[in-house]
Design an enzyme around this catalytic site. Structure first.
Site, PDB file in Angstrom:
ATOM      1  N   ARG A  97     -87.345  39.188  35.279  1.00 46.54           N
ATOM      2  CA  ARG A  97     -85.984  38.668  35.317  1.00 46.54           C
ATOM      3  C   ARG A  97     -85.567  38.201  33.921  1.00 46.54           C
ATOM      4  O   ARG A  97     -86.393  37.700  33.149  1.00 46.54           O
ATOM      5  CB  ARG A  97     -85.881  37.471  36.271  1.00 46.54           C
ATOM      6  CG  ARG A  97     -85.925  37.838  37.755  1.00 46.54           C
ATOM      7  CD  ARG A  97     -84.699  38.627  38.205  1.00 46.54           C
ATOM      8  NE  ARG A  97     -84.699  38.919  39.634  1.00 46.54           N
ATOM      9  CZ  ARG A  97     -85.130  40.054  40.186  1.00 46.54           C
ATOM     10  NH1 ARG A  97     -85.593  41.029  39.429  1.00 46.54           N
ATOM     11  NH2 ARG A  97     -85.068  40.225  41.497  1.00 46.54           N
ATOM     12  N   HIS A 121     -81.845  47.429  34.304  1.00 49.02           N
ATOM     13  CA  HIS A 121     -82.505  46.925  35.519  1.00 49.02           C
ATOM     14  C   HIS A 121     -82.884  48.092  36.430  1.00 49.02           C
ATOM     15  O   HIS A 121     -82.482  48.158  37.604  1.00 49.02           O
ATOM     16  CB  HIS A 121     -81.581  45.941  36.262  1.00 49.02           C
ATOM     17  CG  HIS A 121     -82.333  45.027  37.184  1.00 49.02           C
ATOM     18  ND1 HIS A 121     -82.055  43.691  37.305  1.00 49.02           N
ATOM     19  CD2 HIS A 121     -83.361  45.262  38.031  1.00 49.02           C
ATOM     20  CE1 HIS A 121     -82.882  43.149  38.197  1.00 49.02           C
ATOM     21  NE2 HIS A 121     -83.678  44.089  38.650  1.00 49.02           N
TER      22      HIS A 121
END
Ligand code: NAP
Ligand code: GLV
Length: 313
Positions: A228, A276
């Site tokens: 993250r 991502h």
């Protein structure tokens, strides 16, 4: 059996179609604002607070991802958002582990074999052999030895690289030197050449990729962040490039996604950016896993992948 579904993009219809096929007896519906009609289960990705708040009927909430940071953030910001009696269940692997292993292996081998430097030489039409990195000191440190981290660590160890792993509780993973808990964090980092992050994002792990951690790595180390964006102190990364402590980074996740147009990372040639995408949620595998767990719970059984809300993962 009533199932509420929510996904904040245009793919909801095809997911609903596949869930309907996997659970033909279920009464499935896509949640719409204002829908407070009864439901037994919710299957969600990044749901709005009002979908879950005040629902005492839900038995379980299935998160269509491995990371539950977004849904737990709703609870942290406004305690009581998550129904107290509902289990929160995350995806386990569902095809993400091999994707992660491919992505991280690609980055590590690219740094090991100095492909970026050869690309620069190619652009200058220079035929020059660079000294290889000594394999025995090209230590890879994997933060997080869960479903994804353990698989990535073992994949890298198969290349004969020294691989370390770090987790909260003590773990044994064949071929990996393991470290656990804060007391062993510095020993884990000491001299690592490529730091790979596969920790969940929790209050304990936020900002873990910072100047202090970078200072413990080998000089000219590399960073691969696939967990993250909130794990990385962005300014510390740029400072570490400036000082030469870090040589390059591969980043798949960012504090703000999509990465803003004016973000300095776009201009930094030592950073490789992907949107991502290191391990996508695969529909077929995910529907099969969630449907099987719904059936098990309906029969009164127990399932794996239940999140410990206090711990944050
Ligand atoms: P997991 O199975 O829950 O594993 C988490 C690992 O982190 C465990 O080994 C755990 O230790 C360790 N850990 C947690 N808190 C820690 C702490 N404070 N200190 C040290 N170790 C700690 O999770 P996973 O399925 O492997 O997924 C990991 C993360 O990858 C997800 O949370 C998500 O954020 C990220 N992810 C990213 C993508 C992408 O496309 N970029 C895709 C999927 C997942 P224990 O073993 O002791 O519990
Ligand atoms: C994706 O980032 C996930 O957590 O599954």
């Amino acid at each position: 059996m009533k199932i509420l579904f929510y996904m904040p993009n245009a793919e909801a219809a095809v997911w609903l179609h596949d869930f309907a096929r996997a659970l033909p007896e279920a009464d499935l519906r896509e949640w719409q604002p204002g829908d407070t009609a009864p439901a037994d289960f919710a299957v969600v990705w990044r749901p709005p607070r009002e979908m879950l708040a005040g629902r005492s009927d839900l038995r379980a909430i299935f998160n269509l991802g491995a990371g539950v940071d977004a849904i737990l953030a709703l609870e942290r910001e406004q305690p009581g958002t998550l129904p107290r009696n509902a289990q929160l269940i995350r995806l386990e692997d569902t095809g993400m582990a091999p994707q992660m292993a491919e992505y991280v292996t690609h980055a590590v081998l690219r740094y090991l074999r100095r492909f970026d430097e050869y690309q620069t030489l190619q652009s200058e039409r220079r035929w020059q052999v660079l000294d290889p990195h000594p394999r025995e000191t090209f230590t890879v440190g994997v933060l997080g030895l869960g479903v994804l981290g353990a698989h990535v660590a073992q994949t890298l160890a198969a290349f004969g690289l020294p691989v370390r792993g770090y987790s909260r509780s003590a773990r044994q993973v064949e071929g990996i030197v393991t470290f656990a808990g804060e007391a062993q964090f510095d020993a884990f980092l000491d001299g690592v050449k490529v730091l790979v992050n596969l920790l969940p994002h929790t209050p304990d792990t936020a900002d873990v990729l910072n100047a202090r951690a970078f200072s413990k790595l080998a000089r000219g180390a590399y960073l691969v962040n696939v967990a993250r964006g909130g794990h990385l102190v962005e300014g510390d990364l740029l400072d570490a490039f400036a000082s030469g402590q870090l040589a390059a980074a591969t980043l798949d996740v960012f504090r703000e996604e999509p990465l803003p147009q004016d973000h300095p990372f776009w201009q930094e040639p030592r950073i490789t950016i992907t949107p991502h995408t290191s391990a996508l949620t695969l529909r077929e595998e995910s529907v099969a896993q969630v449907a099987a767990k719904i059936v098990a719970l309906k029969r009164g059984g127990t399932v794996s992948g239940v999140v410990n809300v206090e711990r944050g993962y």
